[in-house]
Design a protein around this motif. Structure first.
Motif, PDB file in Angstrom:
ATOM      1  N   PRO A  22     -18.236  13.484   4.975  1.00 51.73           N
ATOM      2  CA  PRO A  22     -19.115  14.432   4.272  1.00 51.73           C
ATOM      3  C   PRO A  22     -19.522  13.991   2.867  1.00 51.73           C
ATOM      4  CG  PRO A  22     -17.416  15.623   5.457  1.00 51.73           C
ATOM      5  CD  PRO A  22     -17.073  14.167   5.577  1.00 51.73           C
ATOM      6  N   ARG A  23     -18.577  13.459   2.089  1.00 53.05           N
ATOM      7  CA  ARG A  23     -18.932  13.043   0.730  1.00 53.05           C
ATOM      8  C   ARG A  23     -19.890  11.860   0.752  1.00 53.05           C
ATOM      9  NH1 ARG A  23     -14.141  12.291  -3.356  1.00 53.05           N
ATOM     10  NH2 ARG A  23     -13.439  10.843  -1.742  1.00 53.05           N
ATOM     11  N   LYS A  42     -22.066  11.251   3.049  1.00 50.49           N
ATOM     12  CA  LYS A  42     -23.378  11.762   3.453  1.00 50.49           C
ATOM     13  C   LYS A  42     -24.121  12.356   2.257  1.00 50.49           C
ATOM     14  CE  LYS A  42     -22.206  12.764   8.278  1.00 50.49           C
ATOM     15  NZ  LYS A  42     -21.983  13.820   9.305  1.00 50.49           N
ATOM     16  N   LYS A  43     -23.392  13.072   1.406  1.00 46.52           N
ATOM     17  CA  LYS A  43     -24.018  13.651   0.218  1.00 46.52           C
ATOM     18  C   LYS A  43     -24.525  12.550  -0.719  1.00 46.52           C
ATOM     19  CE  LYS A  43     -21.078  17.773   0.395  1.00 46.52           C
ATOM     20  NZ  LYS A  43     -19.962  18.511  -0.241  1.00 46.52           N
ATOM     21  N   LEU A  81     -27.713  10.942   0.544  1.00 43.75           N
ATOM     22  CA  LEU A  81     -28.922  11.716   0.257  1.00 43.75           C
ATOM     23  C   LEU A  81     -29.426  11.431  -1.156  1.00 43.75           C
ATOM     24  CD1 LEU A  81     -30.965  13.829   1.163  1.00 43.75           C
ATOM     25  CD2 LEU A  81     -29.374  15.614   0.391  1.00 43.75           C
ATOM     26  N   LEU A 132     -29.631  17.023  -7.336  1.00 44.14           N
ATOM     27  CA  LEU A 132     -28.575  16.916  -6.326  1.00 44.14           C
ATOM     28  C   LEU A 132     -27.261  16.468  -6.954  1.00 44.14           C
ATOM     29  CD1 LEU A 132     -30.376  15.302  -3.255  1.00 44.14           C
ATOM     30  CD2 LEU A 132     -29.311  17.559  -3.354  1.00 44.14           C
ATOM     31  N   ARG A 142     -25.475  19.179  -8.633  1.00 48.05           N
ATOM     32  CA  ARG A 142     -24.873  20.137  -7.710  1.00 48.05           C
ATOM     33  C   ARG A 142     -23.640  19.582  -7.012  1.00 48.05           C
ATOM     34  NH1 ARG A 142     -29.073  22.460  -3.575  1.00 48.05           N
ATOM     35  NH2 ARG A 142     -27.179  23.607  -3.019  1.00 48.05           N
ATOM     36  N   LYS A 143     -23.609  18.267  -6.780  1.00 46.73           N
ATOM     37  CA  LYS A 143     -22.510  17.675  -6.011  1.00 46.73           C
ATOM     38  C   LYS A 143     -21.313  17.402  -6.921  1.00 46.73           C
ATOM     39  CE  LYS A 143     -25.232  17.713  -2.483  1.00 46.73           C
ATOM     40  NZ  LYS A 143     -25.111  18.819  -1.508  1.00 46.73           N
TER      41      LYS A 143
END
Length: 389
Positions: A210-211, A213-214, A217, A379, A382-383
């Motif tokens: 998951p990390r 993938k972020k 992006l 982004l 936010r991450k």
């Protein structure tokens, strides 16, 4: 793959060999885009020249990264990546005569793109201080690329692009010999059962945690920003200089001097202040100076803006994040995946940027680049789970 006592030697081996190759590669490549433009290439074709190889690299780099992880080897693949470029340099030197020829050879060359994920994973294996390692590596390669690029335009104007590619062939052979005899890679004593089916599955799965993938992006938006910024900005400077290849290569390379000075400092800043905070800083700077580059037609101001050494900070910060969010047992694969995904969007971006410039002008492309940079910045704000020390 490397023992603690060998880390410094192996880092030096990677930096020196890649710098040797970079020095000689920069002689034809620094001036190649303006050279093709003068041969009659449109911005759309120039965008395709950057884009299509990147699309193919999406699969090839991930495949080779998976093989490297599965065999737990790095050196043979880096060495192979060096040597496989030789026949294509020779093709550029003796066969290519039109922009379309250069594009076709570039596409074929991209089928053998190997080191995209492997090289960062190898650098990361030489140090626990990732920011410093990538900063110092960037310093060494920037020195080499800038040194070769300074006289790129002069060399091509006096001796031709064909001779420049022959120099690249020589540099590649020297780099290969250096890596072969100085990089020490030890087997871990385990037998690695490499299953072709598993390699293929990893190549086409694009599976990331998951990390990762972020972060992928965010990398997509920075890739799109670079696509809409890089080629148009270079060609604007070339036009402002009256299409002088010598002046173009000198200014382009002198701007690299600021990167040379700041790269080691940036690497240490990433380790001290955090990769995420450093990436945010670099993206903020881009949002300021990209619009300025779009609006000014003064060559002095444009050259000063071009020389702002923020790209190396972003490189050290994002590469550190890529290493940290990757699977420890599959770093080359995961980094290669993130790089491949960003390369794919960079490819589409380069084609789109070429079309935008042909139809709407360079300024429009630079404003679009600013918008993509702002998206990446939002982004990253936010991450918060990417705040990794």
């Amino acid at each position: 793959m490397t023992l603690k006592g060998e880390n410094r030697q192996n880092f030096a081996s990677l930096a020196v060999s890649r710098s040797l190759k970079g020095f000689f590669d920069s002689i034809p490549n620094t001036i190649l885009t303006p050279y093709l433009y003068d041969l009659g290439a449109s911005f759309t074709l120039l965008g395709s020249f950057r884009a299509l190889p990147s699309m193919i690299n999406l699969i090839s780099s991930r495949f080779w990264g998976a093989v490297s992880d599965a065999t737990n080897r790095r050196k043979p693949f880096i060495l192979l990546s060096f040597l496989l470029s030789v026949p294509f340099f020779l093709a550029y030197a003796f066969i290519a005569s039109s922009p379309e020829d250069y594009l076709l050879i570039g596409i074929l060359n991209s089928l053998f793109s190997i080191e995209a994920g492997i090289m960062p994973a190898t650098i990361a294996s030489t140090s626990t201080r990732l920011g410093r390692a990538f900063g110092d590596y960037s310093f060494a390669t920037s020195v080499a690329w800038t040194s070769g690029g300074i006289f790129s335009g002069w060399f091509v104007e006096h001796y031709g692009i064909n001779q420049a590619f022959l120099l690249s062939t020589l540099g590649t052979l020297l780099a290969s010999i250096t890596l072969l005899f100085t990089y020490k890679e030890k087997n871990d004593g385990k037998h690695h059962n490499v299953k072709p089916q598993k390699i293929v599955q990893k190549t086409i799965s694009f599976d990331l945690n998951p990390r990762a993938k972020k972060l992928a992006l965010i990398a997509v938006f920075t890739a799109l920003r670079s696509a809409f910024f890089g080629l148009p900005a270079m060609m604007k400077m070339y036009a402002l200089l009256g299409r002088s290849k010598t002046s173009y290569s000198i200014i382009l390379s002198l701007a690299g001097l600021t990167s040379i000075v700041t790269s080691p400092l940036y690497g240490r800043a990433v380790d001290r202040f955090g990769a995420r905070n450093s990436a945010i800083t670099s993206l903020l700077v881009y949002t300021i100076y990209l619009p300025l580059m779009a609006l000014t037609n003064d060559i002095t101001l444009f050259a000063i803006l071009w020389a702002v050494p923020i790209g190396n900070l972003e490189y050290a910060a994002l590469m550190s994040l890529k290493v940290k969010v990757s699977n420890p047992s599959g770093k080359a694969t995961d980094i290669g995946t993130i790089e491949a995904i960003s390369s794919l969007f960079s490819a589409f971006g380069n084609i789109a940027a070429g079309i935008v410039v042909d139809r709407l002008g360079i300024a429009s492309s630079l404003f679009i680049a600013t918008a993509f940079d702002a998206m990446a910045l939002l982004l990253l704000f936010r991450k918060t789970d990417l705040l990794i020390r």
